[in-house]
Design an enzyme around this catalytic site. Structure first.
Site, short mmCIF file in Angstrom:
data_model
loop_
_atom_site.label_atom_id
_atom_site.label_comp_id
_atom_site.label_asym_id
_atom_site.label_seq_id
_atom_site.Cartn_x
_atom_site.Cartn_y
_atom_site.Cartn_z
N GLU A 156 4.08 -4.71 12.30
CA GLU A 156 3.01 -3.71 12.13
C GLU A 156 1.92 -4.38 11.30
O GLU A 156 2.09 -4.59 10.10
CB GLU A 156 3.54 -2.47 11.41
CG GLU A 156 4.57 -1.68 12.19
CD GLU A 156 3.99 -1.01 13.42
OE1 GLU A 156 2.76 -0.78 13.48
OE2 GLU A 156 4.77 -0.72 14.34
N CYS B 263 -3.58 0.92 6.89
CA CYS B 263 -3.83 0.28 8.18
C CYS B 263 -4.52 1.25 9.13
O CYS B 263 -5.24 0.84 10.03
CB CYS B 263 -2.53 -0.22 8.78
SG CYS B 263 -1.31 1.09 8.92
N ASN C 150 0.80 -1.24 0.00
CA ASN C 150 0.00 0.00 0.00
C ASN C 150 0.83 1.29 0.00
O ASN C 150 0.39 2.28 -0.56
CB ASN C 150 -1.05 -0.02 1.12
CG ASN C 150 -0.44 -0.16 2.49
OD1 ASN C 150 0.66 -0.65 2.65
ND2 ASN C 150 -1.17 0.29 3.49
N LYS D 205 12.49 -7.38 1.29
CA LYS D 205 11.56 -8.07 0.39
C LYS D 205 10.29 -7.24 0.22
O LYS D 205 9.55 -7.02 1.17
CB LYS D 205 11.19 -9.46 0.93
CG LYS D 205 10.47 -10.26 -0.15
CD LYS D 205 9.52 -11.29 0.40
CE LYS D 205 8.08 -11.21 -0.01
NZ LYS D 205 7.61 -10.56 -1.17
P1 NAP Z 1 0.40 -9.28 3.20
O1 NAP Z 1 -0.37 -10.06 2.24
O2 NAP Z 1 0.49 -9.78 4.59
O3 NAP Z 1 1.86 -9.09 2.57
C1 NAP Z 1 2.84 -8.32 3.23
C2 NAP Z 1 4.21 -8.85 2.84
O4 NAP Z 1 4.37 -10.16 3.40
C3 NAP Z 1 4.41 -9.00 1.34
O5 NAP Z 1 5.74 -8.67 1.02
C4 NAP Z 1 4.16 -10.48 1.13
O6 NAP Z 1 4.77 -11.02 -0.03
C5 NAP Z 1 4.80 -11.06 2.37
N1 NAP Z 1 4.38 -12.42 2.71
C6 NAP Z 1 3.31 -13.12 2.26
N2 NAP Z 1 3.30 -14.36 2.81
C7 NAP Z 1 4.39 -14.44 3.62
C8 NAP Z 1 4.93 -15.45 4.46
N3 NAP Z 1 4.34 -16.64 4.60
N4 NAP Z 1 6.07 -15.18 5.14
C9 NAP Z 1 6.67 -13.98 5.04
N5 NAP Z 1 6.21 -12.99 4.25
C10 NAP Z 1 5.08 -13.21 3.55
O7 NAP Z 1 -0.17 -7.76 3.32
P2 NAP Z 1 -0.57 -6.78 2.15
O8 NAP Z 1 -1.86 -7.25 1.56
O9 NAP Z 1 0.58 -6.51 1.25
O10 NAP Z 1 -0.82 -5.43 2.97
C11 NAP Z 1 -2.01 -5.15 3.62
C12 NAP Z 1 -1.92 -5.43 5.11
O11 NAP Z 1 -0.84 -4.69 5.68
C13 NAP Z 1 -3.15 -4.97 5.85
O12 NAP Z 1 -3.55 -5.94 6.78
C14 NAP Z 1 -2.69 -3.70 6.55
O13 NAP Z 1 -3.42 -3.37 7.69
C15 NAP Z 1 -1.28 -4.02 6.85
N6 NAP Z 1 -0.52 -2.79 7.07
C16 NAP Z 1 -0.21 -2.44 8.36
C17 NAP Z 1 0.47 -1.24 8.61
C18 NAP Z 1 0.80 -0.82 10.03
O14 NAP Z 1 1.53 0.13 10.20
N7 NAP Z 1 0.29 -1.50 11.04
C19 NAP Z 1 0.82 -0.41 7.54
C20 NAP Z 1 0.48 -0.80 6.25
C21 NAP Z 1 -0.18 -1.99 6.02
P3 NAP Z 1 3.91 -11.26 -1.38
O15 NAP Z 1 3.40 -9.94 -1.79
O16 NAP Z 1 4.91 -11.86 -2.28
O17 NAP Z 1 2.80 -12.21 -1.01
#
Ligand code: NAP
Length: 490
Positions: A264, A298, A168, A191
């Site tokens: 996070e 988020c 995002n 990554k």
């Molecule tokens: P995501 O699907 O969890 O992916 C985040 C990262 O994790 C990507 O680089 C993804 O790689 C990787 N990943 C996927 N499976 C993994 C595994 N088994 N082991 C290690 N890494 C893995 O999240 P997203 O859809 O990109 O982002 C949205 C989420 O992020 C929402 O839940 C949002 O609330 C959260 N977020 C939180 C904050 C905060 O500050 N708290 C800020 C921004 C976003 P791939 O893309 O290759 O699958």
């Protein structure tokens, strides 16, 4: 193609731009021959091909980070100089980078420009951030068994930091982890999300050109589901700094072993709107808090808990305000709402809206989509038996839940499994303080909506929203270890 980026990619035989990534200071050393496509969510155009690393590449990056010229001898001044150089290079290429962000994420260009500026700001503030490393002096006089002692407490780098980041804010979130990791003297393996890897590839190039020594910053591209465990379980990696979904975060906790974890995760910010609030301000800022970046934040407001007496007036105003959110071509400067990231995200949003409508919610606006463009949507008469009252939406949808009083609002807000952000709208500051102390979130914002921004104020989650805090002077805390040296006076 801009100069400093000219040799990180080439046009392949099919006329498509093929990107390299940097491991051990080398842009052409990936072993895997596999690649994956990066497409523009706004028009499905193929905008790049990126290496799909295999486990050998991950291990090579870890080895490179382990054997890199030791950053501990890479002193503060040098690290600060690199950040200063990186800021200049980033700003010189700001427009080009903003376009890359928009093309790979589908977010409006104006928001991408803001993301580049925030990253430059973060690089500008490194002087303030690095001060945390100065440590502290502790007198032993307060306690009898340390009467003749004193200590200095310093911060040491943890070693190798792996950053894993979401789609995002593909430039800023990664930069906000990498910058403090380097300032602290760590080496890094980064990554990016597979939907949006291009921004980070460019940022790594900027850091290299700014002077980072060989092996100190490495990038790995490829599916998290395939490579994630190899990174997370590796014993040479000392800290994981992860931003992403709670599901993946929980998997990291299970597999990481005794590493430092900075997580996070998801959020479900409530806006508590009380009868005495400035209703014009509430309607305006809540629209922004809900719809900005299509709600893919988020810290997005994703449930409005409003007192009955002002609900109708609020709806009237919010419907007028929501008309101002122009949906359209993300490259158009006037656009406020671009696409959501992919079909899976779209179906999730639409599923939540349909579930709410089936259970009796009223659709006041939106509820439609075309391609990956989901319209700003407002639902009223939302009740707590609906999924949308509890699940993260990550889309431009505003569910309005009526409450009897502030006690019920606090009860619903705190019942969420998430605990990242919330906000309160009231003109009574004493009451605002009282309620803010009762809320279980990492941050509570009064008379505005949550916005983590550059991270001048610390943010981070409780409950299923994470472990640790991000922010200037706080992220660096998560990526260092305390080292106490005790002196005995004779
Ligand atoms: P995501 O699907 O969890 O992916 C985040 C990262 O994790 C990507 O680089 C993804 O790689 C990787 N990943 C996927 N499976 C993994 C595994 N088994 N082991 C290690 N890494 C893995 O999240 P997203 O859809 O990109 O982002 C949205 C989420 O992020 C929402 O839940 C949002 O609330 C959260 N977020 C939180 C904050 C905060 O500050 N708290 C800020 C921004 C976003 P791939 O893309 O290759 O699958």
């Amino acid at each position: 193609m801009n100069n400093i980026f000219s040799d990180i990619s080439y046009i392949n035989k099919d006329g498509i731009r093929q990107y390299n990534i940097m491991i051990n200071g080398c842009w052409r050393c990936v072993m895997s021959n596999n690649t994956f496509e990066v497409r523009n969510p706004a028009n499905n155009e193929l905008i790049g091909i990126v290496p799909n690393c295999d486990i050998g590449d991950v291990n090579y990056a870890i080895e490179s980070a382990k054997t890199a010229p030791n950053l501990k001898t890479f002193n503060y001044i040098k690290r600060l100089e690199i950040m200063e150089n990186a800021k200049k290079l980033l700003l010189e290429n700001a427009h080009y980078l903003a376009e890359i962000i928009t093309k790979e994420s589908g977010k409006p260009l104006s928001i991408s420009e803001g993301e580049v500026e925030a990253t430059a700001e973060r690089l500008r503030l490194t002087m303030q951030e690095i001060n945390v490393l100065n440590g502290e002096y502790l007198s032993g006089e307060l306690v009898s068994d340390t009467q003749n002692k004193f200590a200095i407490v310093i911060r040491k780098p943890v070693g190798i930091v792996a950053t894993i980041t979401p789609f995002n804010y593909p430039l800023f979130i990664a930069a906000a982890k990498i910058i403090p990791a380097i300032l602290a003297g760590n080496t890094v393996i980064a990554k990016p999300a597979s939907d949006t890897p291009l921004s980070l590839i460019h940022f790594v190039r900027i850091l290299e050109m700014a002077g980072m020594p060989k092996g100190t910053i490495n990038i790995i591209t490829g599916r998290g589901s395939h490579l994630g465990d190899t990174i997370v379980e590796n014993k040479d990696i000392d800290a994981i700094s992860f931003t992403g979904s709670t599901n993946v975060g929980e998997n990291i906790v299970k597999k990481a072993g005794l590493k430092k974890l900075h997580l996070e995760l998801g959020g479900k910010a409530a806006a508590i709107v009380l009868a005495d609030c400035d209703i014009d301000n509430a309607a305006k800022t809540i629209c922004k808090g809900t719809f900005r970046n299509s709600g893919q934040r988020c810290d997005a407001v994703s449930r409005i808990l409003i007192e009955k007496s002002i609900k109708d007036k609020f709806i009237e105003k919010v419907l007028i305000e929501a008309q101002k959110y122009k949906i359209g071509d993300p490259m158009d400067k006037e656009t406020q709402i671009g696409t959501v990231i992919n079909e899976k995200a779209l179906w999730h949003i639409d599923g939540l809206v349909k579930d709410a409508l089936q259970k009796g919610a009223t659709l006041l606006k939106g509820g439609n989509y075309k391609g990956l463009f989901y319209e700003p949507t407002i639902l009223s008469n939302v009740t707590t038996d609906m999924r949308i009252a509890w699940e993260e939406i990550f889309g431009p949808v505003m569910p309005i839940i009526e409450v009897n009083d502030y006690n019920q609002a606090i009860e619903i807000s705190n019942k969420s499994e998430y605990g990242l952000d919330s906000c309160i709208f009231t003109e009574n500051i004493n009451f605002a303080i009282k309620i803010s102390k009762m809320l279980e979130d990492g941050s509570v914002t009064i008379n505005s909506t949550p916005a983590h921004g550059v991270g001048h104020f610390p943010f981070g989650g409780n409950k299923k929203s994470g472990i640790g805090r991000e922010g200037l002077q706080y992220s660096i805390d998560e990526l260092t270890k305390l080292h106490t040296i005790i002196f005995t006076e004779k």
